[in-house]
Design a protein around this motif. Structure first.
Motif, PDB file in Angstrom:
ATOM      1  N   ASP A  20       0.766  -1.416  -0.122  1.00 31.86           N
ATOM      2  CA  ASP A  20      -0.060   0.042   0.116  1.00 31.86           C
ATOM      3  C   ASP A  20       0.921   1.314  -0.005  1.00 31.86           C
ATOM      4  N   ASP A  21       2.079   1.140  -0.367  1.00 33.52           N
ATOM      5  CA  ASP A  21       3.049   2.317  -0.450  1.00 33.52           C
ATOM      6  C   ASP A  21       3.439   2.654  -2.007  1.00 33.52           C
ATOM      7  N   GLY A  22       3.890   3.699  -2.097  1.00 29.08           N
ATOM      8  CA  GLY A  22       4.126   4.106  -3.420  1.00 29.08           C
ATOM      9  C   GLY A  22       3.620   5.158  -3.965  1.00 29.08           C
ATOM     10  N   PHE A  23       3.749   5.506  -5.126  1.00 25.01           N
ATOM     11  CA  PHE A  23       3.082   6.652  -6.014  1.00 25.01           C
ATOM     12  C   PHE A  23       1.667   6.256  -6.098  1.00 25.01           C
ATOM     13  N   GLU A  24       1.392   5.104  -6.578  1.00 24.41           N
ATOM     14  CA  GLU A  24       0.270   4.736  -7.155  1.00 24.41           C
ATOM     15  C   GLU A  24      -0.862   4.879  -6.054  1.00 24.41           C
ATOM     16  N   ALA A  25      -0.470   4.308  -4.832  1.00 27.25           N
ATOM     17  CA  ALA A  25      -1.307   4.210  -3.567  1.00 27.25           C
ATOM     18  C   ALA A  25      -1.731   5.781  -3.233  1.00 27.25           C
ATOM     19  N   GLY A  26      -0.463   6.476  -3.239  1.00 31.19           N
ATOM     20  CA  GLY A  26      -0.678   7.884  -2.747  1.00 31.19           C
ATOM     21  C   GLY A  26      -1.676   8.736  -3.749  1.00 31.19           C
ATOM     22  N   ALA A  27      -1.432   8.334  -5.110  1.00 29.95           N
ATOM     23  CA  ALA A  27      -2.413   9.231  -6.041  1.00 29.95           C
ATOM     24  C   ALA A  27      -3.745   8.718  -6.009  1.00 29.95           C
ATOM     25  N   SER A  28      -3.926   7.607  -5.827  1.00 24.30           N
ATOM     26  CA  SER A  28      -5.301   6.989  -5.704  1.00 24.30           C
ATOM     27  C   SER A  28      -5.896   7.606  -4.554  1.00 24.30           C
ATOM     28  N   ARG A  29      -5.472   7.958  -3.424  1.00 20.79           N
ATOM     29  CA  ARG A  29      -5.990   8.382  -2.223  1.00 20.79           C
ATOM     30  C   ARG A  29      -6.118   9.868  -2.144  1.00 20.79           C
ATOM     31  N   SER A  30      -5.413  10.586  -2.994  1.00 25.16           N
ATOM     32  CA  SER A  30      -5.075  12.061  -2.957  1.00 25.16           C
ATOM     33  C   SER A  30      -6.571  12.448  -3.790  1.00 25.16           C
ATOM     34  N   GLN A  31      -7.269  13.673  -3.052  1.00 28.38           N
ATOM     35  CA  GLN A  31      -8.261  14.180  -3.773  1.00 28.38           C
ATOM     36  C   GLN A  31      -7.596  15.636  -4.500  1.00 28.38           C
ATOM     37  N   GLY A  32      -6.500  16.222  -4.255  1.00 27.19           N
ATOM     38  CA  GLY A  32      -5.683  17.306  -4.954  1.00 27.19           C
ATOM     39  C   GLY A  32      -6.342  18.606  -4.443  1.00 27.19           C
ATOM     40  N   ASP A  33      -5.703  19.558  -4.713  1.00 28.06           N
ATOM     41  CA  ASP A  33      -6.351  20.691  -4.584  1.00 28.06           C
ATOM     42  C   ASP A  33      -7.093  21.345  -5.591  1.00 28.06           C
ATOM     43  N   PRO A  34      -8.615  21.755  -5.366  1.00 26.53           N
ATOM     44  CA  PRO A  34      -9.460  22.381  -6.360  1.00 26.53           C
ATOM     45  C   PRO A  34      -8.863  23.637  -7.038  1.00 26.53           C
ATOM     46  N   ARG A  35      -7.900  24.571  -6.163  1.00 29.24           N
ATOM     47  CA  ARG A  35      -7.722  25.549  -6.771  1.00 29.24           C
ATOM     48  C   ARG A  35      -6.724  25.353  -7.868  1.00 29.24           C
ATOM     49  N   VAL A  36      -5.950  24.267  -7.790  1.00 28.63           N
ATOM     50  CA  VAL A  36      -4.951  23.871  -8.933  1.00 28.63           C
ATOM     51  C   VAL A  36      -6.006  23.592 -10.156  1.00 28.63           C
ATOM     52  N   LEU A  37      -7.107  22.790 -10.253  1.00 27.18           N
ATOM     53  CA  LEU A  37      -7.864  22.307 -11.030  1.00 27.18           C
ATOM     54  C   LEU A  37      -8.387  23.553 -11.705  1.00 27.18           C
TER      55      LEU A  37
END
Length: 69
Positions: free
Chosen positions: A3-20
């Motif tokens: 459960d570690d690594g980039f894929e796991a972190g990216a799948s749980r991240s919602q991101g910052d709506p201001r960037v979008l």
């Protein structure tokens, strides 16, 4: 599978709506400028700031509404 690594972190991240929103503004403005430039070459519209801004606002609103669903 761990459960570690980039894929796991990216799948749980919602991101910052201001960037979008900032990316949506920049891409809408660029795409609108390209469309209005093409229409200016065809003689269908003038390449003015108002035309580009109007197109960018319309594209921004359209993509914002579509992505909310």
């Amino acid at each position: 599978m761990s459960d570690d690594g980039f894929e796991a972190g990216a799948s749980r991240s919602q991101g910052d709506p201001r960037v979008l929103i900032a990316m949506n503004i920049a891409l809408s403005a660029g795409f609108s400028a390209t469309i209005v430039w093409g229409l200016d070459l065809l003689g269908a519209a003038d390449l003015t700031f108002i035309n580009v801004a109007t197109g960018a606002i319309l594209l921004f609103a359209l993509t914002y509404v579509i992505t909310l669903q």
